[in-house]
Design a protein around this motif. Structure first.
Motif, PDB file in Angstrom:
ATOM      1  N   LEU A 277      15.214  -5.868  -1.305  1.00 54.39           N
ATOM      2  CA  LEU A 277      14.731  -5.922  -2.684  1.00 54.39           C
ATOM      3  C   LEU A 277      14.264  -7.316  -3.100  1.00 54.39           C
ATOM      4  O   LEU A 277      13.572  -7.452  -4.116  1.00 54.39           O
ATOM      5  N   THR A 278      14.614  -8.345  -2.334  1.00 55.82           N
ATOM      6  CA  THR A 278      14.066  -9.668  -2.651  1.00 55.82           C
ATOM      7  C   THR A 278      12.546  -9.672  -2.519  1.00 55.82           C
ATOM      8  O   THR A 278      11.877 -10.526  -3.101  1.00 55.82           O
ATOM      9  N   GLY A 279      12.012  -8.712  -1.779  1.00 58.48           N
ATOM     10  CA  GLY A 279      10.563  -8.609  -1.658  1.00 58.48           C
ATOM     11  C   GLY A 279       9.869  -8.368  -2.981  1.00 58.48           C
ATOM     12  O   GLY A 279       8.706  -8.752  -3.159  1.00 58.48           O
ATOM     13  N   LEU A 280      10.560  -7.725  -3.933  1.00 58.17           N
ATOM     14  CA  LEU A 280       9.970  -7.533  -5.261  1.00 58.17           C
ATOM     15  C   LEU A 280       9.670  -8.868  -5.927  1.00 58.17           C
ATOM     16  O   LEU A 280       8.751  -8.977  -6.730  1.00 58.17           O
ATOM     17  N   VAL A 281      10.472  -9.879  -5.589  1.00 56.63           N
ATOM     18  CA  VAL A 281      10.296 -11.214  -6.172  1.00 56.63           C
ATOM     19  C   VAL A 281       9.334 -12.054  -5.344  1.00 56.63           C
ATOM     20  O   VAL A 281       8.402 -12.675  -5.871  1.00 56.63           O
ATOM     21  N   THR A 282       9.539 -12.076  -4.035  1.00 51.87           N
ATOM     22  CA  THR A 282       8.788 -13.004  -3.188  1.00 51.87           C
ATOM     23  C   THR A 282       7.357 -12.544  -2.910  1.00 51.87           C
ATOM     24  O   THR A 282       6.490 -13.372  -2.653  1.00 51.87           O
ATOM     25  N   LEU A 283       7.102 -11.236  -2.971  1.00 55.65           N
ATOM     26  CA  LEU A 283       5.769 -10.749  -2.635  1.00 55.65           C
ATOM     27  C   LEU A 283       4.766 -10.901  -3.776  1.00 55.65           C
ATOM     28  O   LEU A 283       3.562 -10.811  -3.561  1.00 55.65           O
ATOM     29  N   GLY A 284       5.265 -11.114  -4.990  1.00 52.53           N
ATOM     30  CA  GLY A 284       4.370 -11.314  -6.115  1.00 52.53           C
ATOM     31  C   GLY A 284       3.439 -10.138  -6.330  1.00 52.53           C
ATOM     32  O   GLY A 284       3.852  -8.996  -6.490  1.00 52.53           O
ATOM     33  N   ASP A 285       2.130 -10.415  -6.325  1.00 45.88           N
ATOM     34  CA  ASP A 285       1.108  -9.408  -6.568  1.00 45.88           C
ATOM     35  C   ASP A 285       1.209  -8.243  -5.589  1.00 45.88           C
ATOM     36  O   ASP A 285       0.987  -7.079  -5.949  1.00 45.88           O
ATOM     37  N   THR A 286       1.579  -8.543  -4.350  1.00 49.81           N
ATOM     38  CA  THR A 286       1.636  -7.511  -3.323  1.00 49.81           C
ATOM     39  C   THR A 286       2.729  -6.489  -3.601  1.00 49.81           C
ATOM     40  O   THR A 286       2.624  -5.330  -3.185  1.00 49.81           O
ATOM     41  N   ALA A 287       3.797  -6.891  -4.308  1.00 45.82           N
ATOM     42  CA  ALA A 287       4.882  -5.960  -4.616  1.00 45.82           C
ATOM     43  C   ALA A 287       4.392  -4.793  -5.460  1.00 45.82           C
ATOM     44  O   ALA A 287       4.858  -3.655  -5.319  1.00 45.82           O
ATOM     45  N   VAL A 288       3.446  -5.062  -6.359  1.00 48.85           N
ATOM     46  CA  VAL A 288       2.863  -3.992  -7.168  1.00 48.85           C
ATOM     47  C   VAL A 288       2.171  -2.981  -6.264  1.00 48.85           C
ATOM     48  O   VAL A 288       2.363  -1.767  -6.381  1.00 48.85           O
ATOM     49  N   ALA A 289       1.339  -3.491  -5.354  1.00 48.56           N
ATOM     50  CA  ALA A 289       0.601  -2.613  -4.446  1.00 48.56           C
ATOM     51  C   ALA A 289       1.534  -1.822  -3.549  1.00 48.56           C
ATOM     52  O   ALA A 289       1.347  -0.619  -3.342  1.00 48.56           O
ATOM     53  N   VAL A 290       2.569  -2.487  -3.025  1.00 48.03           N
ATOM     54  CA  VAL A 290       3.508  -1.797  -2.133  1.00 48.03           C
ATOM     55  C   VAL A 290       4.259  -0.698  -2.887  1.00 48.03           C
ATOM     56  O   VAL A 290       4.397   0.422  -2.394  1.00 48.03           O
ATOM     57  N   GLY A 291       4.738  -1.014  -4.088  1.00 44.39           N
ATOM     58  CA  GLY A 291       5.474  -0.023  -4.860  1.00 44.39           C
ATOM     59  C   GLY A 291       4.648   1.208  -5.169  1.00 44.39           C
ATOM     60  O   GLY A 291       5.111   2.350  -5.008  1.00 44.39           O
ATOM     61  N   LEU A 292       3.396   1.001  -5.601  1.00 41.70           N
ATOM     62  CA  LEU A 292       2.535   2.141  -5.921  1.00 41.70           C
ATOM     63  C   LEU A 292       2.163   2.920  -4.665  1.00 41.70           C
ATOM     64  O   LEU A 292       2.133   4.163  -4.678  1.00 41.70           O
ATOM     65  N   ALA A 293       1.879   2.212  -3.582  1.00 40.61           N
ATOM     66  CA  ALA A 293       1.492   2.892  -2.348  1.00 40.61           C
ATOM     67  C   ALA A 293       2.637   3.743  -1.805  1.00 40.61           C
ATOM     68  O   ALA A 293       2.418   4.866  -1.329  1.00 40.61           O
ATOM     69  N   VAL A 294       3.861   3.218  -1.878  1.00 38.74           N
ATOM     70  CA  VAL A 294       5.015   3.991  -1.408  1.00 38.74           C
ATOM     71  C   VAL A 294       5.219   5.232  -2.271  1.00 38.74           C
ATOM     72  O   VAL A 294       5.448   6.333  -1.765  1.00 38.74           O
ATOM     73  N   ALA A 295       5.141   5.055  -3.595  1.00 36.28           N
ATOM     74  CA  ALA A 295       5.368   6.180  -4.500  1.00 36.28           C
ATOM     75  C   ALA A 295       4.347   7.288  -4.277  1.00 36.28           C
ATOM     76  O   ALA A 295       4.710   8.472  -4.148  1.00 36.28           O
ATOM     77  N   LEU A 296       3.075   6.935  -4.208  1.00 33.60           N
ATOM     78  CA  LEU A 296       2.049   7.950  -3.999  1.00 33.60           C
ATOM     79  C   LEU A 296       1.987   8.389  -2.541  1.00 33.60           C
ATOM     80  O   LEU A 296       1.495   9.471  -2.239  1.00 33.60           O
ATOM     81  N   GLY A 297       2.514   7.548  -1.655  1.00 31.46           N
ATOM     82  CA  GLY A 297       2.625   7.970  -0.261  1.00 31.46           C
ATOM     83  C   GLY A 297       3.581   9.145  -0.101  1.00 31.46           C
ATOM     84  O   GLY A 297       3.356  10.039   0.716  1.00 31.46           O
TER      85      GLY A 297
END
Length: 287
Positions: free
Chosen positions: A157-177
Protein backbone atom coordinates in the motif's frame (compact mmCIF):
# COMPACT_ATOMS: atom_id res chain seq x y z
CA UNK A 1 2.39 21.74 -4.33
CA UNK A 2 3.74 20.31 -7.57
CA UNK A 3 2.70 16.80 -6.50
CA UNK A 4 -0.84 18.09 -5.97
CA UNK A 5 -0.93 19.53 -9.47
CA UNK A 6 0.37 16.34 -11.05
CA UNK A 7 -2.33 14.26 -9.37
CA UNK A 8 -4.89 16.90 -10.40
CA UNK A 9 -3.91 16.36 -14.05
CA UNK A 10 -4.57 12.65 -13.63
CA UNK A 11 -7.98 13.42 -12.14
CA UNK A 12 -8.84 15.40 -15.23
CA UNK A 13 -8.51 12.23 -17.28
CA UNK A 14 -9.83 9.80 -14.66
CA UNK A 15 -12.99 11.58 -13.55
CA UNK A 16 -14.84 11.37 -16.92
CA UNK A 17 -13.86 7.71 -17.19
CA UNK A 18 -15.13 6.87 -13.71
CA UNK A 19 -18.29 8.93 -14.12
CA UNK A 20 -19.01 7.24 -17.45
CA UNK A 21 -18.35 3.76 -16.09
CA UNK A 22 -20.55 4.34 -13.05
CA UNK A 23 -23.29 5.88 -15.15
CA UNK A 24 -23.28 3.08 -17.72
CA UNK A 25 -23.04 0.47 -14.98
CA UNK A 26 -25.92 2.01 -13.07
CA UNK A 27 -28.16 1.96 -16.14
CA UNK A 28 -27.13 -1.61 -16.94
CA UNK A 29 -27.82 -3.05 -13.48
CA UNK A 30 -31.08 -1.12 -13.18
CA UNK A 31 -32.27 -2.64 -16.47
CA UNK A 32 -31.37 -6.22 -15.58
CA UNK A 33 -34.45 -8.47 -15.70
CA UNK A 34 -35.49 -10.35 -12.57
CA UNK A 35 -34.51 -13.69 -14.07
CA UNK A 36 -30.81 -12.78 -14.10
CA UNK A 37 -29.27 -14.88 -11.36
CA UNK A 38 -26.69 -12.32 -10.17
CA UNK A 39 -28.92 -9.23 -10.42
CA UNK A 40 -29.03 -8.51 -6.67
CA UNK A 41 -25.28 -9.04 -6.24
CA UNK A 42 -24.42 -6.87 -9.25
CA UNK A 43 -26.58 -4.08 -7.89
CA UNK A 44 -24.86 -4.30 -4.49
CA UNK A 45 -21.48 -4.17 -6.20
CA UNK A 46 -22.46 -1.09 -8.19
CA UNK A 47 -23.56 0.71 -5.02
CA UNK A 48 -20.25 -0.14 -3.36
CA UNK A 49 -18.38 1.15 -6.42
CA UNK A 50 -20.42 4.37 -6.36
CA UNK A 51 -19.41 4.96 -2.73
CA UNK A 52 -15.77 3.88 -2.83
CA UNK A 53 -14.67 5.44 -6.14
CA UNK A 54 -15.03 9.04 -4.86
CA UNK A 55 -13.16 8.13 -1.67
CA UNK A 56 -10.27 6.58 -3.61
CA UNK A 57 -9.98 9.37 -6.18
CA UNK A 58 -10.64 12.13 -3.65
CA UNK A 59 -7.87 10.89 -1.36
CA UNK A 60 -5.33 10.74 -4.17
CA UNK A 61 -6.44 14.16 -5.43
CA UNK A 62 -5.25 15.63 -2.13
CA UNK A 63 -1.69 14.56 -2.93
CA UNK A 64 0.77 12.63 -0.78
CA UNK A 65 -1.02 13.43 2.48
CA UNK A 66 -4.32 12.11 1.17
CA UNK A 67 -2.59 9.04 -0.28
CA UNK A 68 -1.01 8.38 3.13
CA UNK A 69 -4.40 8.58 4.84
CA UNK A 70 -5.96 6.25 2.26
CA UNK A 71 -3.12 3.71 2.52
CA UNK A 72 -3.21 3.80 6.34
CA UNK A 73 -6.98 3.26 6.57
CA UNK A 74 -6.95 0.49 3.97
CA UNK A 75 -3.97 -1.12 5.67
CA UNK A 76 -5.46 -1.16 9.16
CA UNK A 77 -8.74 -2.69 7.94
CA UNK A 78 -7.07 -5.21 5.64
CA UNK A 79 -4.62 -6.25 8.37
CA UNK A 80 -7.47 -6.96 10.78
CA UNK A 81 -9.12 -9.22 8.18
CA UNK A 82 -5.84 -10.96 7.41
CA UNK A 83 -5.01 -11.55 11.09
CA UNK A 84 -8.36 -13.22 11.58
CA UNK A 85 -7.92 -15.49 8.55
CA UNK A 86 -4.29 -16.33 9.37
CA UNK A 87 -5.11 -17.19 12.98
CA UNK A 88 -2.61 -14.71 14.41
CA UNK A 89 -2.72 -13.35 17.96
CA UNK A 90 -3.14 -9.91 19.47
CA UNK A 91 0.60 -9.25 19.68
CA UNK A 92 1.01 -10.15 16.01
CA UNK A 93 -1.90 -7.90 15.09
CA UNK A 94 -0.35 -5.00 16.98
CA UNK A 95 2.86 -5.31 14.95
CA UNK A 96 0.99 -5.53 11.64
CA UNK A 97 -1.33 -2.64 12.50
CA UNK A 98 1.57 -0.43 13.56
CA UNK A 99 3.32 -1.24 10.28
CA UNK A 100 0.16 -0.36 8.34
CA UNK A 101 0.45 3.14 9.82
CA UNK A 102 4.24 3.59 9.88
CA UNK A 103 5.12 2.38 6.38
CA UNK A 104 2.78 4.75 4.49
CA UNK A 105 3.98 7.56 6.77
CA UNK A 106 7.59 6.80 5.82
CA UNK A 107 6.62 6.66 2.16
CA UNK A 108 5.20 10.16 2.58
CA UNK A 109 7.82 11.77 4.81
CA UNK A 110 11.00 9.75 4.23
CA UNK A 111 10.63 7.61 1.09
CA UNK A 112 14.39 7.11 0.83
CA UNK A 113 14.34 4.68 3.77
CA UNK A 114 12.00 2.25 2.03
CA UNK A 115 14.32 -0.09 0.18
CA UNK A 116 15.44 -3.72 0.35
CA UNK A 117 16.86 -3.13 3.81
CA UNK A 118 13.44 -2.09 5.04
CA UNK A 119 11.87 -5.23 3.56
CA UNK A 120 14.47 -7.40 5.29
CA UNK A 121 13.82 -5.58 8.56
CA UNK A 122 10.10 -6.32 8.25
CA UNK A 123 10.84 -10.03 8.06
CA UNK A 124 12.80 -9.80 11.31
CA UNK A 125 10.08 -7.71 12.96
CA UNK A 126 7.55 -10.42 12.12
CA UNK A 127 9.49 -12.86 14.30
CA UNK A 128 9.46 -10.63 17.37
CA UNK A 129 6.01 -11.58 18.80
CA UNK A 130 6.56 -15.37 18.78
CA UNK A 131 10.14 -14.93 20.01
CA UNK A 132 9.16 -12.77 22.97
CA UNK A 133 6.22 -15.00 23.85
CA UNK A 134 8.40 -18.13 23.68
CA UNK A 135 6.10 -19.85 21.21
CA UNK A 136 7.89 -23.13 20.46
CA UNK A 137 4.87 -24.88 18.92
CA UNK A 138 3.53 -22.45 16.30
CA UNK A 139 6.13 -19.69 16.47
CA UNK A 140 7.66 -20.30 13.05
CA UNK A 141 4.22 -20.48 11.41
CA UNK A 142 3.19 -17.23 13.10
CA UNK A 143 6.40 -15.49 12.04
CA UNK A 144 6.04 -16.67 8.43
CA UNK A 145 2.40 -15.60 8.23
CA UNK A 146 3.17 -12.24 9.80
CA UNK A 147 6.06 -11.64 7.40
CA UNK A 148 3.84 -12.45 4.44
CA UNK A 149 1.14 -10.15 5.79
CA UNK A 150 3.60 -7.28 6.27
CA UNK A 151 4.91 -7.56 2.72
CA UNK A 152 1.51 -8.25 1.16
CA UNK A 153 -0.50 -5.44 2.77
CA UNK A 154 1.34 -2.48 4.40
CA UNK A 155 4.38 -2.55 2.12
CA UNK A 156 2.24 -2.90 -1.01
CA UNK A 157 0.00 0.00 0.00
CA UNK A 158 2.98 2.36 0.18
CA UNK A 159 2.66 2.37 -3.60
CA UNK A 160 -0.40 4.61 -3.24
CA UNK A 161 1.98 7.24 -1.86
CA UNK A 162 5.18 6.66 -3.81
CA UNK A 163 3.66 6.13 -7.26
CA UNK A 164 1.96 9.52 -7.33
CA UNK A 165 0.09 10.01 -10.61
CA UNK A 166 0.57 6.36 -11.56
CA UNK A 167 -1.37 5.19 -8.48
CA UNK A 168 -4.53 6.69 -9.97
CA UNK A 169 -4.02 4.79 -13.21
CA UNK A 170 -3.19 1.53 -11.43
CA UNK A 171 -6.22 1.76 -9.14
CA UNK A 172 -8.65 2.42 -11.98
CA UNK A 173 -7.09 -0.21 -14.24
CA UNK A 174 -7.31 -2.87 -11.51
CA UNK A 175 -10.92 -1.99 -10.68
CA UNK A 176 -12.10 -2.10 -14.29
CA UNK A 177 -9.83 -5.05 -14.94
CA UNK A 178 -11.96 -7.04 -12.51
CA UNK A 179 -15.02 -6.06 -14.53
CA UNK A 180 -13.28 -7.05 -17.73
CA UNK A 181 -12.31 -10.41 -16.24
CA UNK A 182 -15.94 -11.07 -15.28
CA UNK A 183 -17.18 -10.09 -18.74
CA UNK A 184 -14.52 -12.18 -20.46
CA UNK A 185 -15.22 -15.20 -18.29
CA UNK A 186 -18.97 -14.91 -18.85
CA UNK A 187 -18.71 -14.43 -22.62
CA UNK A 188 -15.81 -16.73 -23.50
CA UNK A 189 -15.29 -19.03 -20.53
CA UNK A 190 -18.04 -21.57 -21.09
CA UNK A 191 -16.16 -23.93 -23.42
CA UNK A 192 -12.95 -24.29 -25.37
CA UNK A 193 -9.33 -23.65 -24.35
CA UNK A 194 -10.15 -20.32 -22.71
CA UNK A 195 -12.49 -22.09 -20.30
CA UNK A 196 -9.58 -23.79 -18.56
CA UNK A 197 -9.14 -22.64 -14.94
CA UNK A 198 -6.00 -20.77 -14.02
CA UNK A 199 -5.47 -22.74 -10.81
CA UNK A 200 -7.34 -25.23 -8.61
CA UNK A 201 -7.21 -22.50 -5.95
CA UNK A 202 -9.91 -20.61 -7.85
CA UNK A 203 -11.66 -22.84 -10.40
CA UNK A 204 -14.00 -20.05 -11.54
CA UNK A 205 -11.06 -17.94 -12.72
CA UNK A 206 -10.35 -18.90 -16.33
CA UNK A 207 -8.08 -17.85 -19.17
CA UNK A 208 -11.12 -16.16 -20.70
CA UNK A 209 -11.15 -13.92 -17.65
CA UNK A 210 -7.47 -13.14 -18.19
CA UNK A 211 -8.24 -12.14 -21.78
CA UNK A 212 -11.03 -9.85 -20.60
CA UNK A 213 -8.81 -8.30 -17.93
CA UNK A 214 -6.01 -7.77 -20.47
CA UNK A 215 -8.31 -5.79 -22.76
CA UNK A 216 -9.90 -3.77 -19.95
CA UNK A 217 -6.66 -2.84 -18.18
CA UNK A 218 -5.00 -1.84 -21.44
CA UNK A 219 -7.93 0.38 -22.43
CA UNK A 220 -8.04 2.09 -19.03
CA UNK A 221 -4.31 2.81 -18.97
CA UNK A 222 -4.55 4.20 -22.48
CA UNK A 223 -7.58 6.33 -21.57
CA UNK A 224 -5.80 8.00 -18.64
CA UNK A 225 -2.60 8.50 -20.63
CA UNK A 226 -0.49 6.07 -18.60
CA UNK A 227 -0.10 3.12 -20.97
CA UNK A 228 3.29 1.50 -21.29
CA UNK A 229 3.85 -2.20 -21.98
CA UNK A 230 5.64 -2.56 -18.64
CA UNK A 231 2.88 -0.95 -16.57
CA UNK A 232 0.18 -2.87 -18.44
CA UNK A 233 1.99 -6.15 -17.74
CA UNK A 234 2.38 -5.18 -14.07
CA UNK A 235 -1.31 -4.38 -13.64
CA UNK A 236 -2.48 -7.47 -15.53
CA UNK A 237 -0.18 -9.76 -13.56
CA UNK A 238 -1.37 -8.10 -10.35
CA UNK A 239 -4.99 -8.82 -11.30
CA UNK A 240 -4.12 -12.48 -11.87
CA UNK A 241 -1.88 -13.08 -8.86
CA UNK A 242 -3.92 -11.04 -6.40
CA UNK A 243 -7.04 -13.13 -6.67
CA UNK A 244 -5.08 -16.39 -6.47
CA UNK A 245 -3.06 -15.19 -3.46
CA UNK A 246 -6.16 -14.33 -1.51
CA UNK A 247 -7.87 -17.57 -2.57
CA UNK A 248 -4.87 -19.46 -1.17
CA UNK A 249 -5.16 -17.67 2.17
CA UNK A 250 -8.94 -18.10 2.36
CA UNK A 251 -8.84 -21.80 1.46
CA UNK A 252 -6.34 -22.56 4.20
CA UNK A 253 -8.42 -20.50 6.62
CA UNK A 254 -11.59 -22.30 5.51
CA UNK A 255 -13.56 -19.11 4.77
CA UNK A 256 -15.38 -17.91 1.67
CA UNK A 257 -14.72 -14.19 2.12
CA UNK A 258 -12.32 -12.06 4.15
CA UNK A 259 -15.29 -10.29 5.74
CA UNK A 260 -18.98 -9.56 5.33
CA UNK A 261 -19.31 -5.80 5.74
CA UNK A 262 -18.63 -4.65 2.16
CA UNK A 263 -21.82 -5.20 0.08
CA UNK A 264 -21.27 -7.32 -3.00
CA UNK A 265 -17.65 -8.16 -2.20
CA UNK A 266 -17.35 -9.51 1.36
CA UNK A 267 -14.40 -7.84 3.03
CA UNK A 268 -11.91 -5.17 2.07
CA UNK A 269 -9.28 -7.73 1.11
CA UNK A 270 -11.77 -9.23 -1.34
CA UNK A 271 -11.91 -5.80 -3.00
CA UNK A 272 -8.20 -4.85 -3.00
CA UNK A 273 -6.61 -8.30 -3.43
CA UNK A 274 -5.56 -7.47 -7.01
CA UNK A 275 -4.54 -3.90 -6.18
CA UNK A 276 -1.87 -5.02 -3.70
CA UNK A 277 0.42 -6.97 -6.07
CA UNK A 278 -0.35 -4.53 -8.89
CA UNK A 279 1.05 -1.68 -6.79
CA UNK A 280 4.17 -3.69 -5.95
CA UNK A 281 4.77 -4.62 -9.59
CA UNK A 282 4.11 -1.03 -10.69
CA UNK A 283 6.78 0.13 -8.25
CA UNK A 284 9.18 -2.49 -9.63
CA UNK A 285 8.74 -1.54 -13.29
CA UNK A 286 8.89 2.13 -12.40
CA UNK A 287 12.11 1.82 -10.39
Amino acid sequence: MSGFLVVGDAMGRALPLVAGALGAGGVAVAALPARVRMRAELRRRWRTWALTAPVFLGSLYLGAGGAFALAAVLGVIAVSEYVRMAGLGRFDQTVLTASALVLPALAWLAPHVLDLRAAALLVLIAAVPPLLSGDHTTGFTRAARSAFGLLWIPLSLTGLVTLGDTAVAVGLAVALGDVGAWCGGTALGQRGPLARPLSPLSPNKTWAGVAGAAVATGLVLFAVGAFTPQLWAAVLLGCILGDLLESMVKREAGVKDAGSWLPGFGGLLDRIDSLLPALVLAMVVGA
